[in-house]
Design an enzyme around this catalytic site. Sequence first.
Site, PDB file in Angstrom:
ATOM      1  N   HIS A 126      -5.683   6.419  -2.764  1.00 18.15           N
ATOM      2  CA  HIS A 126      -6.666   5.551  -2.035  1.00 18.15           C
ATOM      3  C   HIS A 126      -7.620   4.911  -3.148  1.00 18.15           C
ATOM      4  CE1 HIS A 126      -5.578   6.620   2.217  1.00 18.15           C
ATOM      5  NE2 HIS A 126      -4.744   5.882   1.438  1.00 18.15           N
ATOM      6  N   CYS A 127      -8.036   3.797  -3.112  1.00 19.09           N
ATOM      7  CA  CYS A 127      -9.010   3.317  -4.108  1.00 19.09           C
ATOM      8  C   CYS A 127     -10.314   3.079  -3.363  1.00 19.09           C
ATOM      9  CB  CYS A 127      -8.356   1.894  -4.583  1.00 19.09           C
ATOM     10  SG  CYS A 127      -9.570   1.175  -5.925  1.00 19.09           S
ATOM     11  N   CYS A 186      -9.193  -3.861  -2.830  1.00 17.73           N
ATOM     12  CA  CYS A 186      -7.892  -3.514  -3.263  1.00 17.73           C
ATOM     13  C   CYS A 186      -6.929  -3.046  -2.267  1.00 17.73           C
ATOM     14  CB  CYS A 186      -8.159  -2.342  -4.332  1.00 17.73           C
ATOM     15  SG  CYS A 186      -6.531  -1.561  -5.006  1.00 17.73           S
ATOM     16  N   HIS A 201       0.888  -1.162   0.049  1.00 18.60           N
ATOM     17  CA  HIS A 201       0.025   0.021   0.175  1.00 18.60           C
ATOM     18  C   HIS A 201       0.884   1.307  -0.097  1.00 18.60           C
ATOM     19  CE1 HIS A 201      -3.717   2.379   1.318  1.00 18.60           C
ATOM     20  NE2 HIS A 201      -2.810   3.124   1.735  1.00 18.60           N
ATOM     21  N   GLU A 202       1.645   1.418   0.959  1.00 19.90           N
ATOM     22  CA  GLU A 202       2.648   2.536   1.103  1.00 19.90           C
ATOM     23  C   GLU A 202       3.535   2.819  -0.108  1.00 19.90           C
ATOM     24  OE1 GLU A 202       2.073   4.839   3.090  1.00 19.90           O
ATOM     25  OE2 GLU A 202       0.621   3.553   4.326  1.00 19.90           O
ATOM     26  N   CYS A 209      -6.129   0.070 -10.321  1.00 20.32           N
ATOM     27  CA  CYS A 209      -5.047   0.483  -9.714  1.00 20.32           C
ATOM     28  C   CYS A 209      -3.793  -0.283 -10.395  1.00 20.32           C
ATOM     29  CB  CYS A 209      -4.924   0.093  -8.309  1.00 20.32           C
ATOM     30  SG  CYS A 209      -6.023   1.298  -7.241  1.00 20.32           S
ATOM     31  N   CYS A 250      -6.281  -3.955  -7.331  1.00 16.51           N
ATOM     32  CA  CYS A 250      -7.595  -4.237  -8.364  1.00 16.51           C
ATOM     33  C   CYS A 250      -6.975  -3.804  -9.766  1.00 16.51           C
ATOM     34  CB  CYS A 250      -8.666  -3.202  -8.038  1.00 16.51           C
ATOM     35  SG  CYS A 250      -8.345  -1.560  -8.494  1.00 16.51           S
ATOM     36  N   HIS A 281       1.622   4.269  -2.926  1.00 14.06           N
ATOM     37  CA  HIS A 281       1.530   5.610  -2.887  1.00 14.06           C
ATOM     38  C   HIS A 281       2.820   6.298  -3.460  1.00 14.06           C
ATOM     39  CE1 HIS A 281      -2.319   6.193  -0.661  1.00 14.06           C
ATOM     40  NE2 HIS A 281      -1.825   5.685   0.387  1.00 14.06           N
TER      41      HIS A 281
END
Lengths: 447, 186
Positions: free
Chosen positions: B144-145, B150, B134-135, B172, B169, B138
Amino acid sequence: MKENARVLVVDDEPMVCISLANWLKEENYFVKYVNDGQAAIETMKQEAWDIVLLDYKMPGMDGLDVLRHIKEIAPQTVVLMMTAYASIANSVQAMKEGAFDYVVKPLDVEELTLMLNKIVERQQLIAENLLLRKHLTERHKYENIIGKSPAMQKVFELIRTVADTSATLLVTGETGTGKEMVARAVHATSSRRYGPFIAVSCSALPETLLESELFGYEKGAFTGADRMRKGRFELAHGGTLFLDEIGDISMKTQVKLLRVLQERSFSRLGGTEEIDVDVRLITATNQNLVRLVEEGHFRSDLFYRLNVVNLHLPPLRERKDDIPLLAEHFMEKFNIEFNKKFNRIERKALEMMVGYYWPGNVRELENVIERAIVIDQGPEIKAKHLPFYTCETPLTGDEPLALEDVEKEHIRKVLQQNQWNVSRAAKVLDIDRTTLHKKIQKFGIGK
Amino acid sequence: MPPVGFIYIVPLGCHDMNDLETIALGVEEQFEIETRLLENKGPPDFAYDPLRTQYNSNLILKRLLETAPPDALKVLGVTDFDLFSPIFSYVFGEAQFNGKCAVISSFRLRGVPEGGERLHCPPLLDRLEKEAVHELGHTFGLRHCSDSDCVMSYSKGVQCADRKFGVFCSACRDLLFWYMAGNPVP
Ligand SMILES: Nc1ncnc2c1ncn2[C@@H]1O[C@H](COP(=O)(O)OP(=O)(O)OP(=O)(O)O)[C@@H](O)[C@H]1O
Ligand SMILES: [Zn+2]
Ligand SMILES: [Zn+2]
């Protein structure tokens, strides 16, 4: 939706700004930050912001001062105060001054997320309504006529060009499309606007009455004519005469009308005196005059004199862009009339209105909105308020249907038969699921 | 043009290096970029804030950037210590949006999973790996989705994090490779 929310961060600590801005970006906001009150005010003046995250304690101009300025520059911007524990009392003061809420530093990510989501949702609602109202700018309005569709824009353009001439106008269009409104608008924006506007509906009166109505009569012209009466032509002197349903006048009246147009003078019934009139004539019809001419029911020479300029108003179903705007307009109108507080229209209702056939055009839409406002307290006009709600697509077999309408109706039926299982319905319809989804969206088919 | 360089994972006082190897593999798989694990650097004492008794993630990001290997495309710091970002009370992690560095902490990921205490150990490794992806997402410019499955969806609390998948997803994923190919991040 968040992509569009613009957030301005105001804090004297650069680290705070950077870390907030970074986080807000990840959350899909558009972010900018400034480090003091003066800069915040400048930025507010230059750009529009949805939300301001404002530090309470800053050197120089403090948060409360900045808040007051912001509320002056952009009252609709939502301000969230950020404060340390010690100054919660001050934050209460800030809320009295128009801050939306306050958050305590260090912030709780979850709390801030929830709060911002709430604000964005609220702003969204307001914006949807403001947007509609904003659409009603000059460009979408001519006098009281509303329309943003290209067709109506063209009509406005034409009115603008011909209003201040004395050209005779023929306004055509189905019933309820606003023909009389157009005639009034032309009059109101011409140099004749201080003169009278006289309207006559030619279908409302039998032939002889219509003639005496138009041209007037002398005393004794017929039994019952116990005194002289001026006709509408005379009364309209210096102004505009609007003859509605011109397709309905008899051959005899047509001849008389032609004479007036040619000679700009006439005599009252039973009289010999020639009366000169200075009248601008605007006529209107919902019939196909060309066809009437071809069939021999309407004089072609008269037609050409009336049809110097033709203004055609398309039926409402051919300018669907105007429907939301008109609905909103009538909502406001009847709010005032019935002292109600409707402020929005349910999406489903709007979709249904856009999809409807509108045989009675704008007049019918006006009646539909009036009814909705009379029967409910609001504040939302809902699909269930619409008279055509139960029969979603009026398949009475009377109206000729477009191929698309048949397709839409069929899809709706199959979906219903399959309890809205899209995959199963797609199989029955022999199309793939994505195609069906697209069609459902396109036609706005709802359960 | 595919990005050049490696993703470096920098342990900052982590107890379990085996976990980090698993995470490195997961990251490599998700981003399709060779991922290297550096030796343990020890606790990030330089970022300790005695008032808050937490570690300032901004300072860690700064240090990671300064000490990044020359061939580093991205650098991910991993620590077991409690992180805060100056304005927030705590963070699971923080990334330089569309930048080079990110840091994550296992500290707050040890919470009890949904379903209560019956489970002895929370799925820490699973959570840490999601947080890592996640990070790092970024740092590649992903926001953010709205798809809650996701890995880029914003998770409220650890329970929520347990519900999402550790992968992107399709939207993304497409965006990720679009940005990696050098297209500008809006
Ligand atoms: N574009 C418009 N904007 C606002 N109101 C409109 C518009 N068009 C029509 N209306 C409203 O709809 C109603 C019908 O309009 P109008 O009487 O001008 O139609 P018409 O075409 O002359 O109808 P008919 O052919 O039946 O005489 C009126 O109440 C008018 O205010
Ligand atoms: Zn995130
Ligand atoms: Zn996604």
